[in-house]
Design a protein around this motif. Structure first.
Motif, PDB file in Angstrom:
ATOM      1  N   LYS A 117     -58.328  26.086  42.683  1.00 12.44           N
ATOM      2  CA  LYS A 117     -57.708  24.758  42.610  1.00 12.44           C
ATOM      3  C   LYS A 117     -56.685  24.680  41.492  1.00 12.44           C
ATOM      4  CE  LYS A 117     -60.429  21.816  45.349  1.00 12.44           C
ATOM      5  NZ  LYS A 117     -61.723  22.538  45.581  1.00 12.44           N
ATOM      6  N   GLU A 118     -57.043  25.262  40.353  1.00  9.88           N
ATOM      7  CA  GLU A 118     -56.136  25.209  39.207  1.00  9.88           C
ATOM      8  C   GLU A 118     -55.345  26.499  39.144  1.00  9.88           C
ATOM      9  OE1 GLU A 118     -56.945  21.518  38.370  1.00  9.88           O
ATOM     10  OE2 GLU A 118     -55.668  22.693  37.013  1.00  9.88           O
ATOM     11  N   VAL A 119     -54.049  26.342  39.141  1.00 12.86           N
ATOM     12  CA  VAL A 119     -53.198  27.531  39.154  1.00 12.86           C
ATOM     13  C   VAL A 119     -51.994  27.296  38.264  1.00 12.86           C
ATOM     14  CG1 VAL A 119     -51.447  28.526  40.679  1.00 12.86           C
ATOM     15  CG2 VAL A 119     -53.809  28.598  41.363  1.00 12.86           C
ATOM     16  N   SER A 120     -51.567  28.340  37.556  1.00  9.23           N
ATOM     17  CA  SER A 120     -50.334  28.201  36.786  1.00  9.23           C
ATOM     18  C   SER A 120     -49.221  28.903  37.539  1.00  9.23           C
ATOM     19  CB  SER A 120     -50.481  28.837  35.395  1.00  9.23           C
ATOM     20  OG  SER A 120     -49.194  29.108  34.874  1.00  9.23           O
ATOM     21  N   PHE A 121     -48.303  28.114  38.079  1.00 15.02           N
ATOM     22  CA  PHE A 121     -47.249  28.709  38.891  1.00 15.02           C
ATOM     23  C   PHE A 121     -46.353  29.607  38.061  1.00 15.02           C
ATOM     24  CE2 PHE A 121     -48.973  26.245  42.030  1.00 15.02           C
ATOM     25  CZ  PHE A 121     -48.905  24.888  41.785  1.00 15.02           C
ATOM     26  N   GLN A 122     -46.199  29.219  36.815  1.00 13.89           N
ATOM     27  CA  GLN A 122     -45.344  30.023  35.956  1.00 13.89           C
ATOM     28  C   GLN A 122     -45.972  31.390  35.735  1.00 13.89           C
ATOM     29  OE1 GLN A 122     -44.041  27.441  32.980  1.00 13.89           O
ATOM     30  NE2 GLN A 122     -42.595  28.861  32.072  1.00 13.89           N
ATOM     31  N   GLN A 123     -47.275  31.355  35.481  1.00 17.50           N
ATOM     32  CA  GLN A 123     -47.986  32.603  35.271  1.00 17.50           C
ATOM     33  C   GLN A 123     -47.922  33.487  36.513  1.00 17.50           C
ATOM     34  OE1 GLN A 123     -51.959  31.820  33.991  1.00 17.50           O
ATOM     35  NE2 GLN A 123     -52.036  33.619  32.695  1.00 17.50           N
ATOM     36  N   ARG A 178     -42.659  29.861  44.380  1.00 14.50           N
ATOM     37  CA  ARG A 178     -41.275  30.232  44.697  1.00 14.50           C
ATOM     38  C   ARG A 178     -40.287  29.467  43.825  1.00 14.50           C
ATOM     39  NH1 ARG A 178     -42.137  29.166  50.571  1.00 14.50           N
ATOM     40  NH2 ARG A 178     -40.018  28.355  50.597  1.00 14.50           N
ATOM     41  N   LEU A 179     -40.557  28.183  43.650  1.00  9.26           N
ATOM     42  CA  LEU A 179     -39.673  27.359  42.825  1.00  9.26           C
ATOM     43  C   LEU A 179     -39.698  27.825  41.367  1.00  9.26           C
ATOM     44  CD1 LEU A 179     -40.441  23.811  44.285  1.00  9.26           C
ATOM     45  CD2 LEU A 179     -38.321  25.100  44.496  1.00  9.26           C
ATOM     46  N   ALA A 180     -40.915  28.109  40.880  1.00  9.03           N
ATOM     47  CA  ALA A 180     -41.060  28.559  39.484  1.00  9.03           C
ATOM     48  C   ALA A 180     -40.324  29.883  39.282  1.00  9.03           C
ATOM     49  CB  ALA A 180     -42.531  28.703  39.134  1.00  9.03           C
ATOM     50  N   TYR A 181     -40.478  30.772  40.248  1.00 10.04           N
ATOM     51  CA  TYR A 181     -39.834  32.083  40.164  1.00 10.04           C
ATOM     52  C   TYR A 181     -38.324  31.935  40.110  1.00 10.04           C
ATOM     53  CZ  TYR A 181     -39.073  37.059  41.099  1.00 10.04           C
ATOM     54  OH  TYR A 181     -38.691  38.367  41.005  1.00 10.04           O
ATOM     55  N   GLU A 182     -37.818  31.071  40.966  1.00  9.85           N
ATOM     56  CA  GLU A 182     -36.366  30.820  41.042  1.00  9.85           C
ATOM     57  C   GLU A 182     -35.856  30.276  39.716  1.00  9.85           C
ATOM     58  OE1 GLU A 182     -34.439  30.321  44.438  1.00  9.85           O
ATOM     59  OE2 GLU A 182     -32.709  30.464  43.086  1.00  9.85           O
ATOM     60  N   GLU A 183     -36.631  29.359  39.149  1.00  6.43           N
ATOM     61  CA  GLU A 183     -36.224  28.749  37.888  1.00  6.43           C
ATOM     62  C   GLU A 183     -36.241  29.750  36.751  1.00  6.43           C
ATOM     63  OE1 GLU A 183     -38.055  24.631  37.421  1.00  6.43           O
ATOM     64  OE2 GLU A 183     -37.562  25.216  35.344  1.00  6.43           O
ATOM     65  N   TYR A 218     -36.196  33.170  36.964  1.00  5.15           N
ATOM     66  CA  TYR A 218     -35.447  34.421  37.085  1.00  5.15           C
ATOM     67  C   TYR A 218     -34.172  34.302  37.902  1.00  5.15           C
ATOM     68  CZ  TYR A 218     -40.064  35.827  35.525  1.00  5.15           C
ATOM     69  OH  TYR A 218     -41.241  35.921  34.828  1.00  5.15           O
ATOM     70  N   GLN A 219     -33.788  33.082  38.292  1.00  3.77           N
ATOM     71  CA  GLN A 219     -32.580  32.839  39.090  1.00  3.77           C
ATOM     72  C   GLN A 219     -32.496  33.754  40.302  1.00  3.77           C
ATOM     73  OE1 GLN A 219     -31.955  32.853  35.434  1.00  3.77           O
ATOM     74  NE2 GLN A 219     -32.571  30.745  35.915  1.00  3.77           N
ATOM     75  N   GLU A 220     -33.605  33.935  40.957  1.00  4.06           N
ATOM     76  CA  GLU A 220     -33.637  34.836  42.104  1.00  4.06           C
ATOM     77  C   GLU A 220     -34.606  34.270  43.130  1.00  4.06           C
ATOM     78  OE1 GLU A 220     -33.822  39.604  42.137  1.00  4.06           O
ATOM     79  OE2 GLU A 220     -35.732  38.645  41.648  1.00  4.06           O
ATOM     80  N   ASP A 221     -34.300  34.521  44.405  1.00  3.20           N
ATOM     81  CA  ASP A 221     -35.179  34.070  45.475  1.00  3.20           C
ATOM     82  C   ASP A 221     -36.334  35.057  45.609  1.00  3.20           C
ATOM     83  OD1 ASP A 221     -34.548  33.134  48.975  1.00  3.20           O
ATOM     84  OD2 ASP A 221     -36.407  33.380  47.833  1.00  3.20           O
ATOM     85  N   LEU A 222     -37.541  34.591  45.391  1.00  7.73           N
ATOM     86  CA  LEU A 222     -38.710  35.473  45.444  1.00  7.73           C
ATOM     87  C   LEU A 222     -38.812  36.174  46.797  1.00  7.73           C
ATOM     88  CD1 LEU A 222     -41.395  36.614  44.388  1.00  7.73           C
ATOM     89  CD2 LEU A 222     -42.490  34.489  45.097  1.00  7.73           C
ATOM     90  N   ILE A 223     -38.521  35.416  47.841  1.00  7.54           N
ATOM     91  CA  ILE A 223     -38.636  35.989  49.183  1.00  7.54           C
ATOM     92  C   ILE A 223     -37.681  37.168  49.351  1.00  7.54           C
ATOM     93  CG2 ILE A 223     -38.327  35.531  51.635  1.00  7.54           C
ATOM     94  CD1 ILE A 223     -39.278  32.727  51.189  1.00  7.54           C
TER      95      ILE A 223
END
Lengths: 269, 322
Positions: free
Chosen positions: B8-14, B49-54, B56-61
Motif C-alpha cells: 500500500k505504501e510506496v515511494s515512487f521516487q525510490q 513513470r511520472l517520477a522517473y520522467e521528472e 531523469y527527463q526520460e520516458d521510462l517506457i
C-alpha cells in the motif's frame, strides 16, 4: 386587458364572454413554440438529446431524420454524453432500443450512427479518401441493382470515419463525377441527410431554415427550426441566420423571435 | 480477485531510482525491474513513470523498450501501460496482423465493462489518431466484391462501439423471447445473423446472461454448443467467442490459457495477454478454474513452459512471493 380585447372575445348563446376559440388555439401554439425553445435551451444538452432521440424513435419512420440530425451534428463527446444520459433516464442503452424498434435497411445505418465515437483530429489518410470516394461512386453507379443505403462500404465509411475525412471524401467524389453525392442521393432521403449533416452541415441548416420559414411549412418542419435553434451552437449557424434575417423579420413574431435572434446572435459558445 | 501483491505504501521516487540503477551501465538488472514493477498496481505504475520522467527527463517506457528484449520486453511493455492504453495497443496489434486476430478484439470488447471500453476507445484515438471502429471496420471488410454481406464486420464494429446499459435489472419476458429468437436463428439453415448480432451487441450483460440461462433451460445445452460448426466459418467462430466472453469470462480466459500452454511451443502472445490483463482483476479465480480443470496449478504449467525473465515476470504477476 379583457376590456380592450373585445375582438378576441365574443358572446356566445349564453351571453357569456369567452375567448374566440381560433385565437386561443393560435396563442397556445405561439407560446408553446416559445416554451419549447426555452425548455430545450435550458436542459442539459445530454438529457435533451437523449429525450429528443427517444421521442423520434417512438414517432417512427417519419422522424428518423431527427435521429440523423442529432447523431451527425453533435461532437463525439456530446453524443457519448447523450448515450450516458439515456442510460440514466430510461434504464436501457440507446442502441438496444434503436435496434429492436427500427426495422429494415435503415437499422444498420441508424444504430451505427448513434454508436460512433469519431476521431476529431486533423489527420486524414489520403489513400483511404481516394479509395472510399471510389466506393461511393461504385455504390451510386449500382444503385439500380441495390439501394445505396444497403451498400456495406457506404455504411462503413459514413458511420466510422472522422468528419474531416468524410468532407474530403465528398470533395474527392466531385472529381469523379459531375454530380455531388448529395445530388445523387435524391431517392435515398435518409442517406442524403446523413451525408449532408456530416459533410456539408451548413447546407443542412440552410435547408431546415428555408423550409421552416416558407409559407406552407407544416408543424414538424417548424419544430425542426426550434430544435436547431435550441441545440446548435450559435457560431455554427451564424452564416445561415444571416441569409434568413429578412425572412425571420417578416414571419416570426414576439418572444419566440427574440429568443431565435438572441440565441443565434451569440458568438459561438 | 487480483493476484498481484502490491504494497500500500510506496515511494515512487525510490522506485524510479531503483529502476534507473537497474538500467544504467552495462547490462540490465531484470530481477530488480521485475521486483519493483511486478509488485505495483496501475495507479502506482503511472506515478512511477511520472517520477522517473521528472527525475531523469526520460520516458521510462522508452528506456525499458531499449533495455529489454523478446517475450520479456513485450510482456513488461504491456504490463507497464495504463489498462485502457494497453487494450488499445493489444487491439491495434490484433487488427494489423496479416490475418486480423478478431478474437482478441471480441475479447476486449466483451470482457471489459462499458466504461472501460469507452476508455479504450479514447485511448485508441489518442494513440493512433483514428477511431477504433474505423480501423476494425476497414480491416475486416473482407472481399467487398462478394455478394454476401460481410457478417463478421458488422458483428465486430457493433461489439466495439457498444455502450451497454450496466444495470442489474433483467426483463424475464424479454430473456424468454430472445432466447427463442436465438434458437430459431441458429437452427435455421439460413441463419438470420442480423437478429443474433442485434441481441448480442446491444443488450446489457445481465440481460444476456439471463437469456443464455433461459436458452440452456429450454434446450438442455448451452448456446455455445449449438454454435459449434464449420471450423472454416470465421463468422461462427467470432460469434462463439463473443458468447463465451459475455456468458462466462473467467471460463473463457481459462480456456485461452489452456490452449496457449498446450500447443507445440507456447502461444506467448495469448499467455502474456491474459496474465497481464487479468492480474489486477480476476486472475485468482481463473487460476482456481485452471487447477480444477487441469489438475495442475497454473503457476506450475507456466513455469514448465516458459523460461528466463519472461517466466519470472509471469510468475510474479501470478502472485508468487519473492
Amino acid at each position: 386587458m379583457r376590456k380592450g380585447c373585445s375582438k378576441l372575445l365574443c358572446e356566445d348563446e349564453h351571453q357569456f364572454e369567452r375567448w374566440n376559440h381560433a385565437v386561443l388555439t393560435n396563442l397556445k401554439a405561439e407560446f408553446k413554440r416559445f416554451k419549447d425553445v426555452v425548455v430545450l435551451s435550458l436542459m442539459h444538452p445530454w438529457e435533451r438529446d437523449a429525450r429528443l432521440l427517444k421521442k423520434a424513435l417512438k414517432k417512427g419512420h417519419e422522424q428518423y431524420n431527427v435521429i440523423v440530425e442529432i447523431t451527425c451534428t453533435r461532437s463525439s463527446d456530446q453524443l457519448l454524453g447523450a448515450r450516458k444520459a439515456y442510460h440514466s433516464l430510461f434504464d436501457r442503452s440507446i442502441e438496444e432500443d434503436f435496434a429492436s424498434h427500427i426495422k429494415g435497411s435503415e437499422r444498420k445505418l441508424l444504430v451505427a450512427l448513434v454508436s460512433a465515437y469519431r476521431y476529431e483530429g486533423p489527420k486524414v489518410k489520403e489513400d483511404n479518401v481516394r479509395s472510399e470516394a471510389k466506393a461511393f461512386f461504385n455504390a451510386i453507379k449500382n444503385s439500380d441493382k441495390r439501394k445505396v443505403v444497403e451498400d456495406d462500404e457506404v455504411v462503413r465509411i459514413l458511420t466510422t470515419r472522422s468528419k474531416l475525412h468524410l468532407k474530403e471524401v465528398y470533395e474527392q467524389y466531385n472529381k469523379l463525377s459531375d454530380k455531388t453525392i448529395i445530388e445523387e442521393l435524391e431517392v435515398d432521403l435518409l442517406l442524403k441527410e446523413t451525408v449532408e449533416c456530416l459533410c456539408t452541415p451548413q447546407t443542412y441548416f440552410t435547408g431546415v431554415f428555408g423550409v421552416a420559414l416558407s409559407d406552407d411549412a407544416n408543424e414538424d418542419e417548424k419544430k425542426a427550426l426550434t430544435r436547431l435553434v435550441a441545440t446548435q451552437e450559435g457560431g455554427e449557424m451564424k452564416g445561415v441566420v444571416a441569409k434568413f434575417e429578412r425572412r425571420i423579420e417578416e414571419k416570426v413574431k414576439g418572444a419566440y423571435k427574440d429568443v431565435l435572434v438572441g440565441v443565434l446572435a451569440k458568438d459561438g459558445k | 480477485m487480483a493476484t498481484i501483491n502490491a504494497p500500500k505504501e510506496v515511494s515512487f521516487q525510490q522506485d524510479a531510482e531503483v529502476l534507473r540503477k537497474a538500467c544504467k551501465g552495462w547490462g540490465t538488472d531484470e530481477k530488480a525491474i521485475i521486483s519493483v514493477l511486478g509488485h505495483r498496481d496501475a495507479a502506482q505504475r503511472k506515478q512511477i513513470r511520472l517520477a522517473y520522467e521528472e527525475l531523469y527527463q526520460e520516458d521510462l517506457i522508452k528506456r525499458l523498450e531499449s533495455e529489454l528484449s523478446g517475450d520479456f520486453e513485450k510482456a513488461m511493455y504491456r504490463w507497464i501501460l495504463d489498462p485502457a492504453d494497453r487494450d488499445a495497443v493489444l487491439a491495434n496489434v490484433a487488427i494489423r496482423k496479416l490475418s486480423p486476430d478478431h478474437h482478441v478484439i471480441v475479447e476486449i470488447a466483451c470482457t471489459r465493462s462499458p466504461e472501460e471500453l469507452l476508455a479504450v476507445r479514447k485511448a485508441y484515438q489518442a494513440r493512433y489518431k483514428r477511431s477504433l471502429e474505423e480501423d476494425v471496420a476497414a480491416h475486416s471488410k473482407g472481399d467487398t466484391r462478394m455478394a454476401r454481406p460481410n457478417r463478421s464486420f458488422y458483428l465486430l464494429v457493433a461489439l466495439v462501439t457498444a455502450f451497454r446499459y450496466d444495470g442489474e435489472e433483467i426483463n424475464t419476458r424479454l430473456a424468454n423471447s430472445e432466447a427463442k429468437i436465438l434458437h430459431e436463428a441458429i437452427q435455421d439453415k439460413k441463419f438470420n445473423h442480423e437478429e443474433v448480432i442485434r441481441i448480442l451487441t446491444t443488450r446489457s450483460k445481465m440481460q444476456l446472461m439471463a437469456t443464455f440461462n433461459r436458452y440452456r433451460d429450454d434446450h438442455g445445452t448451452s448456446i455455445t454448443k449449438h454454435l459449434q460448426g464449420d471450423s472454416d466459418d470465421k463468422f461462427l467462430a467470432v460469434l462463439r467467442t463473443a458468447v463465451r466472453c459475455l456468458n462466462d469470462p473467467k471460463k473463457y480466459f481459462e480456456k485461452v490459457l489452456r490452449s496457449s500452454i498446450r500447443r507445440m511451443g507456447t502461444d506467448e502472445d495469448a499467455l502474456t495477454r491474459v496474465i497481464v490483463t487479468r492480474a489486477e482483476k480476476d486472475l485468482k479465480d481463473i487460476k482456481e478454474l485452471y487447477h480444477k480443470r487441469n489438475s495442475v496449478p497454473l503457476d506450475q504449467a507456466v513455469a514448465k513452459d516458459t523460461s528466463g525473465d519472461y517466466k519470472a515476470l509471469l510468475l510474479t504477476l501470478l502472485g508468487k512471493e519473492d
